[in-house]
Scaffold this motif. Structure first.
Motif, mmCIF file in Angstrom:
data_model
loop_
_atom_site.group_PDB
_atom_site.id
_atom_site.type_symbol
_atom_site.label_atom_id
_atom_site.label_comp_id
_atom_site.label_asym_id
_atom_site.label_seq_id
_atom_site.Cartn_x
_atom_site.Cartn_y
_atom_site.Cartn_z
ATOM 1 N N ILE A 1 35.932 45.420 16.850
ATOM 2 C CA ILE A 1 36.604 44.577 17.853
ATOM 3 C C ILE A 1 38.094 44.941 17.922
ATOM 4 C CG2 ILE A 1 37.257 42.202 18.465
ATOM 5 C CD1 ILE A 1 34.258 42.965 18.920
ATOM 6 N N ALA A 2 38.724 45.117 16.768
ATOM 7 C CA ALA A 2 40.142 45.511 16.756
ATOM 8 C C ALA A 2 40.340 46.870 17.438
ATOM 9 C CB ALA A 2 40.662 45.566 15.319
ATOM 10 N N LEU A 3 39.425 47.794 17.211
ATOM 11 C CA LEU A 3 39.514 49.105 17.842
ATOM 12 C C LEU A 3 39.332 49.010 19.356
ATOM 13 C CD1 LEU A 3 37.480 51.133 15.219
ATOM 14 C CD2 LEU A 3 39.927 51.340 15.667
ATOM 15 N N VAL A 4 38.408 48.182 19.793
ATOM 16 C CA VAL A 4 38.172 48.012 21.230
ATOM 17 C C VAL A 4 39.387 47.379 21.892
ATOM 18 C CG1 VAL A 4 36.793 46.748 22.938
ATOM 19 C CG2 VAL A 4 35.665 47.939 21.067
ATOM 20 N N VAL A 5 39.898 46.314 21.296
ATOM 21 C CA VAL A 5 41.049 45.615 21.876
ATOM 22 C C VAL A 5 42.256 46.543 21.960
ATOM 23 C CG1 VAL A 5 42.713 43.741 21.491
ATOM 24 C CG2 VAL A 5 40.256 43.313 21.267
ATOM 25 N N THR A 6 42.540 47.270 20.882
ATOM 26 C CA THR A 6 43.694 48.178 20.922
ATOM 27 C C THR A 6 43.445 49.342 21.878
ATOM 28 O OG1 THR A 6 42.923 49.375 18.955
ATOM 29 C CG2 THR A 6 44.529 47.592 18.620
ATOM 30 N N GLY A 7 42.190 49.751 22.015
ATOM 31 C CA GLY A 7 41.877 50.791 22.998
ATOM 32 C C GLY A 7 42.159 50.319 24.415
ATOM 33 N N LEU A 8 41.805 49.068 24.696
ATOM 34 C CA LEU A 8 42.072 48.507 26.024
ATOM 35 C C LEU A 8 43.567 48.276 26.264
ATOM 36 C CD1 LEU A 8 39.130 45.937 26.196
ATOM 37 C CD2 LEU A 8 39.329 48.115 27.443
ATOM 38 N N LEU A 9 44.294 47.999 25.201
ATOM 39 C CA LEU A 9 45.740 47.739 25.314
ATOM 40 C C LEU A 9 46.589 48.968 24.985
ATOM 41 C CD1 LEU A 9 45.873 44.222 23.614
ATOM 42 C CD2 LEU A 9 45.906 44.743 26.067
ATOM 43 N N ARG A 10 45.988 50.109 24.938
ATOM 44 C CA ARG A 10 46.659 51.342 24.507
ATOM 45 C C ARG A 10 47.978 51.588 25.249
ATOM 46 N NH1 ARG A 10 43.377 56.944 23.909
ATOM 47 N NH2 ARG A 10 44.976 58.100 22.832
ATOM 48 N N GLN B 1 51.394 54.589 21.941
ATOM 49 C CA GLN B 1 50.539 55.559 21.266
ATOM 50 C C GLN B 1 50.619 55.446 19.740
ATOM 51 O OE1 GLN B 1 48.457 57.226 23.023
ATOM 52 N NE2 GLN B 1 47.603 58.544 21.476
ATOM 53 N N ARG B 2 51.811 55.250 19.213
ATOM 54 C CA ARG B 2 51.985 55.189 17.756
ATOM 55 C C ARG B 2 51.234 53.995 17.158
ATOM 56 N NH1 ARG B 2 57.709 56.212 15.514
ATOM 57 N NH2 ARG B 2 56.945 58.308 15.794
ATOM 58 N N THR B 3 51.366 52.830 17.771
ATOM 59 C CA THR B 3 50.656 51.637 17.285
ATOM 60 C C THR B 3 49.148 51.816 17.441
ATOM 61 O OG1 THR B 3 52.532 50.268 17.912
ATOM 62 C CG2 THR B 3 50.451 49.134 17.524
ATOM 63 N N PHE B 4 48.745 52.364 18.585
ATOM 64 C CA PHE B 4 47.327 52.606 18.815
ATOM 65 C C PHE B 4 46.752 53.502 17.724
ATOM 66 C CE2 PHE B 4 44.197 55.646 20.473
ATOM 67 C CZ PHE B 4 43.156 54.780 20.741
ATOM 68 N N ARG B 5 47.436 54.601 17.425
ATOM 69 C CA ARG B 5 46.936 55.516 16.391
ATOM 70 C C ARG B 5 46.894 54.861 15.022
ATOM 71 N NH1 ARG B 5 49.938 60.667 17.940
ATOM 72 N NH2 ARG B 5 48.575 61.470 19.545
ATOM 73 N N ALA B 6 47.916 54.088 14.700
ATOM 74 C CA ALA B 6 47.951 53.425 13.391
ATOM 75 C C ALA B 6 46.757 52.490 13.232
ATOM 76 C CB ALA B 6 49.256 52.659 13.228
ATOM 77 N N ILE B 7 46.455 51.730 14.268
ATOM 78 C CA ILE B 7 45.328 50.809 14.197
ATOM 79 C C ILE B 7 44.008 51.574 14.280
ATOM 80 C CG2 ILE B 7 44.179 48.871 15.362
ATOM 81 C CD1 ILE B 7 47.041 47.941 16.156
#
Length: 184
Positions: A103-112, A117-123
């Motif tokens: 779920i965290a990966l999906v949410v951050t993918g949608l909010l990329r 980019q840096r926060t997205f990659r970290a998560i």
């Protein structure tokens, strides 16, 4: 009807394990910037996203059918809060942890675009934690876990993921930007 939910829940879980294995593999290959045989480099990223979506669909089918199954006795809080299930709480809880990470990966993918980019990659590194939780969940709570065919399937998935992670962490792994410059 109960047997149908149970069988579909098991089958969708088995398919999810294979698809999430493929997602990890494609994510690592995509990050390397290398093409797959017969595909251009950009197609690897598209295939990774499409496979991720398909894996998510099977994961939702897995969870929702087991919520309908009276034997599994999963309630909505059990799906979100780890280790609260009435049946096999530890092993189901590991699956819940994996689900929460997805779920965290999906949410951050949608909010990329919004989170950067840096926060997205970290998560997104949480994907490396999600897979072992899902794998342990499959071995501990799967009713097919003792079957030889499932053991071969699951440990085959584990071998593939382990090899790709070792490659990802090795000095031979070249990041996308260097691959684009032809330094591979």
């Amino acid at each position: 009807m109960n047997e149908v939910f149970w069988a579909f829940g098991r089958a969708s879980g088995i398919v999810s394990l294979g698809l999430f294995t493929l997602v990890v593999v494609l994510g690592i290959v995509s990050r390397s910037g290398r093409p797959l045989p017969g595909l251009p480099r950009f197609s690897v990223a598209l295939l990774h996203r499409s496979t991720s979506l398909l894996a998510l669909v099977f994961l939702v089918l897995h969870v929702s059918t087991l919520m309908l199954d009276p034997h599994a006795k999963l309630s909505p809080p059990n799906v979100i809060v780890p280790f609260t299930a009435g049946w096999n709480p530890f092993w189901v809880g590991l699956g819940t942890v994996a689900f929460d990470l997805v779920i965290a990966l999906v949410v951050t993918g949608l909010l990329r675009q919004r989170i950067g980019q840096r926060t997205f990659r970290a998560i997104h590194w949480a994907a490396y934690a999600m897979w072992p939780f899902a794998f342990a969940h499959a071995l501990g709570s799967g009713t097919n876990a003792v079957d030889l065919w499932f053991q071969a399937y699951a440990w085959g998935c584990a071998a593939v993921v382990a090899c790709l992670i070792i490659w990802r962490l090795s000095a031979n792994f070249i990041e996308t930007s260097r691959a684009r410059l032809g330094r591979i």
